[in-house]
Scaffold this motif. Sequence first.
Motif, PDB file in Angstrom:
ATOM      1  N   ASP A 148      -2.668   5.522   2.156  1.00 53.71           N
ATOM      2  CA  ASP A 148      -3.440   4.287   2.552  1.00 53.71           C
ATOM      3  C   ASP A 148      -3.043   3.629   4.051  1.00 53.71           C
ATOM      4  O   ASP A 148      -4.158   3.614   4.720  1.00 53.71           O
ATOM      5  CB  ASP A 148      -3.531   3.157   1.678  1.00 53.71           C
ATOM      6  CG  ASP A 148      -4.076   3.235   0.332  1.00 53.71           C
ATOM      7  OD1 ASP A 148      -5.182   4.031   0.442  1.00 53.71           O
ATOM      8  OD2 ASP A 148      -3.799   2.906  -0.841  1.00 53.71           O
TER       9      ASP A 148
ATOM     10  N   THR B 114      -9.700  -1.750   2.018  1.00 56.98           N
ATOM     11  CA  THR B 114      -9.333  -1.118   0.727  1.00 56.98           C
ATOM     12  C   THR B 114      -9.412  -2.022  -0.409  1.00 56.98           C
ATOM     13  O   THR B 114      -8.920  -1.620  -1.489  1.00 56.98           O
ATOM     14  CB  THR B 114      -7.643  -0.907   1.156  1.00 56.98           C
ATOM     15  OG1 THR B 114      -6.981  -2.117   1.087  1.00 56.98           O
ATOM     16  CG2 THR B 114      -7.638  -0.165   2.252  1.00 56.98           C
TER      17      THR B 114
ATOM     18  N   GLN C 295      -4.222   6.936   6.429  1.00 58.94           N
ATOM     19  CA  GLN C 295      -5.638   7.235   6.355  1.00 58.94           C
ATOM     20  C   GLN C 295      -6.263   6.695   7.631  1.00 58.94           C
ATOM     21  O   GLN C 295      -6.267   5.757   8.049  1.00 58.94           O
ATOM     22  CB  GLN C 295      -6.288   6.871   5.272  1.00 58.94           C
ATOM     23  CG  GLN C 295      -7.879   7.203   5.057  1.00 58.94           C
ATOM     24  CD  GLN C 295      -8.318   6.718   3.790  1.00 58.94           C
ATOM     25  OE1 GLN C 295      -7.672   6.136   2.812  1.00 58.94           O
ATOM     26  NE2 GLN C 295      -9.910   6.557   3.762  1.00 58.94           N
TER      27      GLN C 295
ATOM     28  N   SER D 216      -7.927  -4.607  -0.685  1.00 59.22           N
ATOM     29  CA  SER D 216      -6.459  -5.641  -0.371  1.00 59.22           C
ATOM     30  C   SER D 216      -6.608  -6.832   0.189  1.00 59.22           C
ATOM     31  O   SER D 216      -7.696  -7.122   0.854  1.00 59.22           O
ATOM     32  CB  SER D 216      -5.469  -4.881   0.389  1.00 59.22           C
ATOM     33  OG  SER D 216      -5.195  -3.537  -0.051  1.00 59.22           O
TER      34      SER D 216
ATOM     35  N   MET E   9      -9.382  -3.379   8.021  1.00 58.49           N
ATOM     36  CA  MET E   9      -8.928  -2.216   7.266  1.00 58.49           C
ATOM     37  C   MET E   9      -8.303  -2.627   5.787  1.00 58.49           C
ATOM     38  O   MET E   9      -8.663  -1.771   4.919  1.00 58.49           O
ATOM     39  CB  MET E   9      -8.065  -1.350   8.118  1.00 58.49           C
ATOM     40  CG  MET E   9      -8.929  -0.505   9.295  1.00 58.49           C
ATOM     41  SD  MET E   9      -7.648   0.529  10.141  1.00 58.49           S
ATOM     42  CE  MET E   9      -6.790  -0.579  11.447  1.00 58.49           C
TER      43      MET E   9
ATOM     44  N   ARG F 118      -9.206   5.676   9.327  1.00 56.97           N
ATOM     45  CA  ARG F 118     -10.390   4.671   8.891  1.00 56.97           C
ATOM     46  C   ARG F 118     -11.353   4.514  10.241  1.00 56.97           C
ATOM     47  O   ARG F 118     -12.077   3.634   9.923  1.00 56.97           O
ATOM     48  CB  ARG F 118      -9.611   3.410   8.588  1.00 56.97           C
ATOM     49  CG  ARG F 118      -8.908   3.462   7.256  1.00 56.97           C
ATOM     50  CD  ARG F 118      -8.307   2.256   6.833  1.00 56.97           C
ATOM     51  NE  ARG F 118      -7.305   2.693   5.686  1.00 56.97           N
ATOM     52  CZ  ARG F 118      -7.542   2.715   4.282  1.00 56.97           C
ATOM     53  NH1 ARG F 118      -8.942   2.826   4.090  1.00 56.97           N
ATOM     54  NH2 ARG F 118      -6.788   3.123   3.412  1.00 56.97           N
TER      55      ARG F 118
ATOM     56  N   LEU G 237       0.792  -1.232   0.066  1.00 57.54           N
ATOM     57  CA  LEU G 237      -0.034   0.075   0.122  1.00 57.54           C
ATOM     58  C   LEU G 237       0.961   1.317  -0.055  1.00 57.54           C
ATOM     59  O   LEU G 237       2.161   1.152   0.442  1.00 57.54           O
ATOM     60  CB  LEU G 237      -0.933  -0.011   1.313  1.00 57.54           C
ATOM     61  CG  LEU G 237      -1.841  -1.217   1.464  1.00 57.54           C
ATOM     62  CD1 LEU G 237      -2.598  -1.090   2.439  1.00 57.54           C
ATOM     63  CD2 LEU G 237      -2.771  -1.367   0.194  1.00 57.54           C
TER      64      LEU G 237
ATOM     65  N   SER H  73      -5.657   4.596  11.895  1.00 57.47           N
ATOM     66  CA  SER H  73      -4.998   4.075  10.626  1.00 57.47           C
ATOM     67  C   SER H  73      -4.534   2.578  10.894  1.00 57.47           C
ATOM     68  O   SER H  73      -4.266   2.121  11.868  1.00 57.47           O
ATOM     69  CB  SER H  73      -4.029   4.970  10.091  1.00 57.47           C
ATOM     70  OG  SER H  73      -2.735   4.811  10.652  1.00 57.47           O
TER      71      SER H  73
END
Length: 168
Positions: free
Chosen positions: A32, A152, A35, A154, A148, A37, A28, A43
Amino acid sequence: MIDRDYCVTMARYNRWQNDQLETLLGALGSADLTQDRGAFFGSMLGTVNHIFWGDMMWMSRFDGGAGPEQPASESAQVFPTLAAWAAERFRLDGRIRQWALGIHAVDLAGNLTWYSGSAGREVTAPMGQLVVHFFNHQTHHRGQVHAMLTATGSKAPVSDLFLMPEQT
């Protein structure tokens, strides 16, 4: 309640999980990773920082070594980058493994007493229960990172204990 084998297995699990996180988080970008979240520590980087901070604090109580330099209120800001986190995480995971390999049944018996800054007082609890808490704390917060990561789009780490490779 627990024994040396439990500690060694969980130390191996901890390292395996952190290896996976390093790879997946490394894919990432910085934006990202940092951030907010809406997680308890904001984050993904903030959350892995907090796990590191907590591990340092507990290890200082368990092995008498160094603890974190930051207060609990700054646990999400220990490292500014994933690379800095990964280098120190590797060292800390080695420390946890060495502690686990050297543990004896008598080390897990009885109580541990320490001053808890979070509670604002001296606390005493059964050592075996605290070791379980130590490993559970890691797993709990890595679960937040898992959520998290998937948010994303991922890939997320494999976390089932029975799937852990033999050597980690």
